[in-house]
Write a protein that holds these residues in place. Sequence first.
Motif, PDB file in Angstrom:
ATOM      1  N   VAL A 194     -13.626  -8.565   0.453  1.00  0.00           N
ATOM      2  CA  VAL A 194     -12.926  -9.757   0.406  1.00  0.00           C
ATOM      3  C   VAL A 194     -11.209  -9.916   0.167  1.00  0.00           C
ATOM      4  CG1 VAL A 194     -12.580 -12.158  -1.311  1.00  0.00           C
ATOM      5  CG2 VAL A 194     -15.095 -11.042  -0.802  1.00  0.00           C
ATOM      6  N   VAL A 195     -10.693  -9.065  -0.903  1.00  0.00           N
ATOM      7  CA  VAL A 195      -9.471  -8.874  -1.045  1.00  0.00           C
ATOM      8  C   VAL A 195      -8.560  -8.479  -0.003  1.00  0.00           C
ATOM      9  CG1 VAL A 195      -9.674  -8.996  -3.475  1.00  0.00           C
ATOM     10  CG2 VAL A 195      -9.486  -6.880  -2.383  1.00  0.00           C
ATOM     11  N   LEU A 196      -9.218  -7.520   0.871  1.00  0.00           N
ATOM     12  CA  LEU A 196      -8.664  -6.981   1.967  1.00  0.00           C
ATOM     13  C   LEU A 196      -8.875  -7.679   3.120  1.00  0.00           C
ATOM     14  CD1 LEU A 196      -8.728  -3.140   1.562  1.00  0.00           C
ATOM     15  CD2 LEU A 196      -6.913  -4.311   0.971  1.00  0.00           C
ATOM     16  N   LYS A 197      -9.610  -8.679   3.065  1.00  0.00           N
ATOM     17  CA  LYS A 197     -10.131  -9.451   4.391  1.00  0.00           C
ATOM     18  C   LYS A 197     -10.562  -8.534   5.698  1.00  0.00           C
ATOM     19  CE  LYS A 197      -7.102 -13.173   2.824  1.00  0.00           C
ATOM     20  NZ  LYS A 197      -5.855 -13.894   3.016  1.00  0.00           N
ATOM     21  N   GLY A 198     -11.250  -7.466   5.415  1.00  0.00           N
ATOM     22  CA  GLY A 198     -11.758  -6.466   6.263  1.00  0.00           C
ATOM     23  C   GLY A 198     -10.495  -5.811   7.201  1.00  0.00           C
ATOM     24  N   GLN A 199      -9.212  -5.844   6.647  1.00  0.00           N
ATOM     25  CA  GLN A 199      -8.253  -5.051   7.300  1.00  0.00           C
ATOM     26  C   GLN A 199      -7.360  -4.214   6.261  1.00  0.00           C
ATOM     27  OE1 GLN A 199      -5.634  -8.378   8.465  1.00  0.00           O
ATOM     28  NE2 GLN A 199      -6.866  -8.658  10.289  1.00  0.00           N
ATOM     29  N   SER A 200      -6.895  -3.082   6.770  1.00  0.00           N
ATOM     30  CA  SER A 200      -6.260  -2.230   6.095  1.00  0.00           C
ATOM     31  C   SER A 200      -4.872  -2.449   5.766  1.00  0.00           C
ATOM     32  CB  SER A 200      -6.244  -0.809   6.977  1.00  0.00           C
ATOM     33  OG  SER A 200      -7.596  -0.262   7.105  1.00  0.00           O
ATOM     34  N   ILE A 201      -4.288  -2.113   4.738  1.00  0.00           N
ATOM     35  CA  ILE A 201      -3.033  -2.522   4.158  1.00  0.00           C
ATOM     36  C   ILE A 201      -2.150  -1.393   4.046  1.00  0.00           C
ATOM     37  CG2 ILE A 201      -1.540  -3.462   2.374  1.00  0.00           C
ATOM     38  CD1 ILE A 201      -3.774  -5.268   1.527  1.00  0.00           C
ATOM     39  N   ALA A 202      -1.064  -1.180   4.818  1.00  0.00           N
ATOM     40  CA  ALA A 202      -0.189   0.099   4.782  1.00  0.00           C
ATOM     41  C   ALA A 202       1.194  -0.260   5.591  1.00  0.00           C
ATOM     42  CB  ALA A 202      -0.792   1.116   5.789  1.00  0.00           C
ATOM     43  N   PRO A 203       2.244   0.589   5.033  1.00  0.00           N
ATOM     44  CA  PRO A 203       2.332   1.868   4.425  1.00  0.00           C
ATOM     45  C   PRO A 203       2.621   1.642   3.171  1.00  0.00           C
ATOM     46  CG  PRO A 203       4.240   1.792   5.780  1.00  0.00           C
ATOM     47  CD  PRO A 203       3.490   0.397   6.056  1.00  0.00           C
ATOM     48  N   PHE A 204       2.320   2.684   2.305  1.00  0.00           N
ATOM     49  CA  PHE A 204       2.694   2.648   0.956  1.00  0.00           C
ATOM     50  C   PHE A 204       4.131   2.941   0.770  1.00  0.00           C
ATOM     51  CE2 PHE A 204      -1.898   2.438  -0.148  1.00  0.00           C
ATOM     52  CZ  PHE A 204      -1.916   1.439  -0.989  1.00  0.00           C
ATOM     53  N   PRO A 205       4.904   2.699  -0.437  1.00  0.00           N
ATOM     54  CA  PRO A 205       6.206   3.499  -0.448  1.00  0.00           C
ATOM     55  C   PRO A 205       6.271   4.879  -0.512  1.00  0.00           C
ATOM     56  CG  PRO A 205       5.865   1.701  -2.228  1.00  0.00           C
ATOM     57  CD  PRO A 205       4.660   1.952  -1.602  1.00  0.00           C
ATOM     58  N   LYS A 206       7.022   5.688  -0.063  1.00  0.00           N
ATOM     59  CA  LYS A 206       7.107   7.135  -0.276  1.00  0.00           C
ATOM     60  C   LYS A 206       6.948   7.609  -1.716  1.00  0.00           C
ATOM     61  CE  LYS A 206       7.684  11.075   1.746  1.00  0.00           C
ATOM     62  NZ  LYS A 206       6.975  11.818   2.615  1.00  0.00           N
ATOM     63  N   SER A 207       7.480   7.015  -2.599  1.00  0.00           N
ATOM     64  CA  SER A 207       7.252   7.672  -4.054  1.00  0.00           C
ATOM     65  C   SER A 207       5.945   7.639  -4.367  1.00  0.00           C
ATOM     66  CB  SER A 207       8.034   6.610  -4.853  1.00  0.00           C
ATOM     67  OG  SER A 207       7.741   5.423  -4.849  1.00  0.00           O
ATOM     68  N   PHE A 208       5.274   6.713  -3.989  1.00  0.00           N
ATOM     69  CA  PHE A 208       3.620   6.663  -4.094  1.00  0.00           C
ATOM     70  C   PHE A 208       2.945   7.596  -3.541  1.00  0.00           C
ATOM     71  CE2 PHE A 208      -0.621   4.639  -3.540  1.00  0.00           C
ATOM     72  CZ  PHE A 208      -1.063   4.607  -4.666  1.00  0.00           C
ATOM     73  N   GLN A 209       3.274   8.131  -2.019  1.00  0.00           N
ATOM     74  CA  GLN A 209       2.659   8.808  -1.400  1.00  0.00           C
ATOM     75  C   GLN A 209       2.545  10.078  -1.871  1.00  0.00           C
ATOM     76  OE1 GLN A 209       3.623   8.491   2.864  1.00  0.00           O
ATOM     77  NE2 GLN A 209       4.352   6.571   2.372  1.00  0.00           N
ATOM     78  N   ASN A 210       4.039  10.753  -2.762  1.00  0.00           N
ATOM     79  CA  ASN A 210       4.260  11.859  -3.254  1.00  0.00           C
ATOM     80  C   ASN A 210       3.062  12.088  -4.263  1.00  0.00           C
ATOM     81  OD1 ASN A 210       6.501  12.452  -1.620  1.00  0.00           O
ATOM     82  ND2 ASN A 210       7.876  11.392  -3.027  1.00  0.00           N
ATOM     83  N   ILE A 211       2.576  11.122  -4.775  1.00  0.00           N
ATOM     84  CA  ILE A 211       1.569  11.341  -5.838  1.00  0.00           C
ATOM     85  C   ILE A 211       0.475  12.425  -5.252  1.00  0.00           C
ATOM     86  CG2 ILE A 211      -0.439  10.434  -7.128  1.00  0.00           C
ATOM     87  CD1 ILE A 211       1.123   7.976  -7.517  1.00  0.00           C
ATOM     88  N   SER A 212      -0.069  12.306  -3.939  1.00  0.00           N
ATOM     89  CA  SER A 212      -0.863  12.985  -3.440  1.00  0.00           C
ATOM     90  C   SER A 212      -0.599  14.203  -2.430  1.00  0.00           C
ATOM     91  CB  SER A 212      -1.859  12.147  -2.860  1.00  0.00           C
ATOM     92  OG  SER A 212      -3.005  12.699  -2.387  1.00  0.00           O
ATOM     93  N   SER A 213       0.671  13.996  -1.620  1.00  0.00           N
ATOM     94  CA  SER A 213       1.022  14.764  -0.703  1.00  0.00           C
ATOM     95  C   SER A 213       2.391  15.351  -0.994  1.00  0.00           C
ATOM     96  CB  SER A 213       1.276  14.045   0.844  1.00  0.00           C
ATOM     97  OG  SER A 213       2.085  12.566   0.214  1.00  0.00           O
ATOM     98  N   GLY A 214       3.035  14.987  -2.306  1.00  0.00           N
ATOM     99  CA  GLY A 214       4.265  15.915  -2.647  1.00  0.00           C
ATOM    100  C   GLY A 214       4.114  17.171  -3.113  1.00  0.00           C
ATOM    101  N   PHE A 215       5.245  17.829  -3.152  1.00  0.00           N
ATOM    102  CA  PHE A 215       5.148  19.208  -3.910  1.00  0.00           C
ATOM    103  C   PHE A 215       6.077  19.451  -4.794  1.00  0.00           C
ATOM    104  CE2 PHE A 215       3.270  19.317   0.109  1.00  0.00           C
ATOM    105  CZ  PHE A 215       2.092  20.422   0.203  1.00  0.00           C
TER     106      PHE A 215
END
Length: 406
Positions: free
Chosen positions: A159-180
Motif C-alpha cells: 500500500v505505502v509503496l503503491k507497488g513501485q520501488s523507491i530509489a536511490p538512497f543517500p550515499k551516507s545511508f548506503q554506506n551502512i551496508s556497502s561501506g568499509f
Amino acid sequence: MQIPTQKTMTRHPEPSEPKIQPFAQMIKNNIRSYSMVVALVLIMLLFQLLTDGILLRPLNVTNLILQNSYILVLAIGMMLVIITGHIDLSVGSVAAFVGALAGILMVQHHVPMIVTVVLSLLLGALIGAWQGFWIAYVKIPAFIVTLASMLLFRGLTMVVLKGQSIAPFPKSFQNISSGFLPDVFHGKNIHLLTLIIGGLLSILFIWLEIKKRNNAKTYGFDVIPAAMFIGKLISIVVVITVFSYVLATYEGIPNILIILATLIVAYSFVANKTIVGRHIYAIGGNEKAAQLSGVKTKRVTFWVFVNMGVLAALSGLIFAARLNAATPKAGNLFELDAIAACFIGGASAYGGIGTVSGAIIGGLVMGVMNNGMSLLGLGIDWQQAIKGLVLLAAVAFDIYNKNKAS
C-alpha cells in the motif's frame, strides 16, 4: 573427654583441584556446537574445491558478509524468540515495511538519515510491542499472531509503496551496508588497519581464554587438557589472522561487519551473563516453573518480541541500504532463513536451548551453501530443496540427541 572448641569445630573448605575433562566427555557435552562448526568448515572446503577456489577469494568472502548480514541480524533476535519457546513469522514483512517507510522519508521527503534510522527502529519496537502484547498478555499463540502480522505488514508495504520501488538512497545511508572502514594508515596494496585490528583481536582472545581457564581452575571446574587448550588458541588465532588478511587484501573491514560483531558480543553477554538472559532460558525450559520461581514471564516474553521488532527493523534498513531501493518484494522468505539458521545452529524445537553464536554459525552455513550453489550454477529450485533437507537433518539430529540423553 576433650570438648571441641570453635577452632576445632570449624573447618574451612579447601578449593577442590581442577579436573581435566576427558576428550571424549568434552565432545559429548558439546556435540551439537562442535558438529555445526565442523559442518561449516567441511561445507566451505567442499565448495572451495568445487568452485576452483572462488569461494574464499577476498571479493567473494566480502560478498558473503554483505549478502548474509541482514539474515544474521534476524537470526540473533530469532534465537531469543525460539529459546523462549515461540516463533516469529513476521520478521520479513516487518523488515520490508520499515524499509519502505525509510525510503519514503529519506528519498521523497528528504528526512536526515540519522532521524530516519531512529524513527525506523522505534517503529520496529512498536510493532514488536504490539505483537508481544497479544502473545504475552492475551496468550494468543505466537504462530497465529506473527502469521497475522506477516500478512498485515506485507499488505501495508504494498500500500505505502503503491507497488513501485523507491530509489536511490543517500550515499551516507548506503554506506551502512556497502561501506568499509577507512584505512588511516594508508597501506598501498593492503588494508593495514584491518591487519592491526585482527592482531588486537587475537591478543584479546588469548587473554580472555587464559583468564577463563584460570577462573575455572580456581573454582575447581573441569578444564580441557593443556595441549588441547593451546591447540584451540592456535587454531582460533590462525582463523582470525587468515580472515583479517583476506579482508585486508580487498577493501578491509565492511561497516556491516562492525555492526554484526557489536550485536554478537552484546547479545552473547546478555544471554550468558545477565539475569535477563537466565530468565529467557528459564521460560523456554519450563514456563510454569519459571513463573513459580518469581520470573516475570509475561514481561520477559513481551520484551523479547520488542527486541525482535527492533532487529527486524534494523535488518530492513540494512537490506534497503544494500539494494539501494525500497521494494515491495523486500524481505521475502527472510523469516524462513532466520528460523533455519537458528535450528541449524543448535536451537531446540522445544525451546530452552540455543546460543547467539550458534545462530551465527547456522546463518553462515546457509549463506555459504547459497553462495556456493550459486557459483556452481544451481538453480533456485535446487537450492531451496537442498536447504530444506539440511534444515530437516538439523532438527532430526537435535531430536535424536534429546531422546538419547533421556
